[in-house]
Design a protein around this motif. Structure first.
Motif, PDB file in Angstrom:
ATOM      1  N   VAL A 145      -3.986  -5.659   9.144  1.00  0.00           N
ATOM      2  CA  VAL A 145      -3.593  -4.738   7.921  1.00  0.00           C
ATOM      3  C   VAL A 145      -3.254  -5.481   6.707  1.00  0.00           C
ATOM      4  CG1 VAL A 145      -3.139  -2.876   9.480  1.00  0.00           C
ATOM      5  CG2 VAL A 145      -1.485  -4.371   8.762  1.00  0.00           C
ATOM      6  N   ALA A 146      -3.093  -4.937   5.562  1.00  0.00           N
ATOM      7  CA  ALA A 146      -2.850  -5.492   4.497  1.00  0.00           C
ATOM      8  C   ALA A 146      -1.374  -6.290   4.440  1.00  0.00           C
ATOM      9  CB  ALA A 146      -2.942  -4.607   3.074  1.00  0.00           C
TER      10      ALA A 146
ATOM     11  N   THR B 283      -6.432  -7.048  -0.467  1.00  0.00           N
ATOM     12  CA  THR B 283      -6.278  -6.215   0.666  1.00  0.00           C
ATOM     13  C   THR B 283      -5.587  -4.794   0.498  1.00  0.00           C
ATOM     14  OG1 THR B 283      -4.282  -7.225   1.337  1.00  0.00           O
ATOM     15  CG2 THR B 283      -6.390  -8.418   1.936  1.00  0.00           C
TER      16      THR B 283
ATOM     17  N   ARG C 111     -10.583   2.748   1.204  1.00  0.00           N
ATOM     18  CA  ARG C 111     -10.980   3.537   2.355  1.00  0.00           C
ATOM     19  C   ARG C 111     -10.406   5.045   2.363  1.00  0.00           C
ATOM     20  NH1 ARG C 111      -9.980  -1.757   5.030  1.00  0.00           N
ATOM     21  NH2 ARG C 111      -7.877  -0.994   5.612  1.00  0.00           N
TER      22      ARG C 111
ATOM     23  N   GLU D 270      -8.375  -2.498  -0.770  1.00  0.00           N
ATOM     24  CA  GLU D 270      -9.370  -2.376   0.318  1.00  0.00           C
ATOM     25  C   GLU D 270      -8.839  -1.054   1.378  1.00  0.00           C
ATOM     26  OE1 GLU D 270      -9.863  -6.139   2.264  1.00  0.00           O
ATOM     27  OE2 GLU D 270     -11.134  -6.934   0.789  1.00  0.00           O
ATOM     28  N   GLU D 271      -7.558  -1.047   1.513  1.00  0.00           N
ATOM     29  CA  GLU D 271      -6.919  -0.144   2.271  1.00  0.00           C
ATOM     30  C   GLU D 271      -6.968   1.377   1.530  1.00  0.00           C
ATOM     31  OE1 GLU D 271      -3.539  -2.123   5.518  1.00  0.00           O
ATOM     32  OE2 GLU D 271      -2.912  -1.186   3.563  1.00  0.00           O
TER      33      GLU D 271
ATOM     34  N   ASP E 294      -2.375  -5.482  14.780  1.00  0.00           N
ATOM     35  CA  ASP E 294      -2.332  -4.854  13.713  1.00  0.00           C
ATOM     36  C   ASP E 294      -1.918  -5.759  12.477  1.00  0.00           C
ATOM     37  OD1 ASP E 294      -3.081  -2.502  15.245  1.00  0.00           O
ATOM     38  OD2 ASP E 294      -1.196  -1.716  15.365  1.00  0.00           O
TER      39      ASP E 294
ATOM     40  N   THR F  84       0.827  -1.170  -0.011  1.00  0.00           N
ATOM     41  CA  THR F  84       0.076   0.095   0.063  1.00  0.00           C
ATOM     42  C   THR F  84       0.976   1.235   0.091  1.00  0.00           C
ATOM     43  OG1 THR F  84      -1.754  -1.124   1.373  1.00  0.00           O
ATOM     44  CG2 THR F  84      -1.898   1.153   1.242  1.00  0.00           C
TER      45      THR F  84
END
Length: 160
Positions: A103-104, A43, A50, A46-47, A99, A7
């Motif tokens: 998280v991704a 993922t 957001r 998805e982050e 976490d 990310t």
């Protein structure tokens, strides 16, 4: 060689190389993303979604559907292995472990392990970090390749 982007590659690039000032960089990123040699995890999508900002919009327009690798059975097996590895490491705090499970990052690492691709991340190794599980430290511990964006671009023979 294939790569999987974390990310932070997108977030940092957006912040440090604004699209209006670095159009050539973003054009080359579009080419890279569509080359079939660079992927990301669902993922990561998805982050980024957001954030609902210009990188979200840019990726919706420029990233093909097959850019985001799904969480399949192979990835789940690697993800479970990573979570067990992290829990067995007494260095990490409970928050760091929580976490890492949400998280991704763990999915990016699991996908890299399952698909034999190199992770591209801006994270730096911090082997004594108690507060977070860093991608490079996991990669070093379990034998997964990782690099920064410049190294990936060189490997792909990309100049900007």
């Amino acid at each position: 060689m294939a790569f999987i982007f974390d990310t932070n590659i997108f977030i940092r690039s957006k912040n440090e190389m604004p699209m209006d000032l670095w159009p050539t960089f973003w054009q080359r990123m579009k080419e890279i993303i569509n080359s079939g040699k660079v992927f990301s995890s669902i993922t990561v999508k998805e982050e980024i979604d957001r954030g609902n900002d210009e990188i979200t919009s840019w990726l919706k327009v420029n990233a093909p559907k097959n850019f985001y690798l799904p969480i399949d059975d192979e990835v789940i097996v690697k993800y479970a292995y990573l979570q067990n590895w992290a829990r067995q490491n007494s260095l990490y705090s409970p928050k760091a472990l929580l976490d890492f499970s949400t998280v991704a990052d763990a999915y990016v690492i699991a996908t890299a392990a399952a698909k034999s691709v190199t992770i591209v991340t801006n994270e730096k190794s911090a082997p004594l970090s108690k507060r977070s599980v860093k991608i490079p430290d996991v990669c070093i511990a379990i034998g997964i390749s990782y690099c920064d964006l410049n190294t990936a671009l060189r490997s792909l023979n990309i100049t900007i």
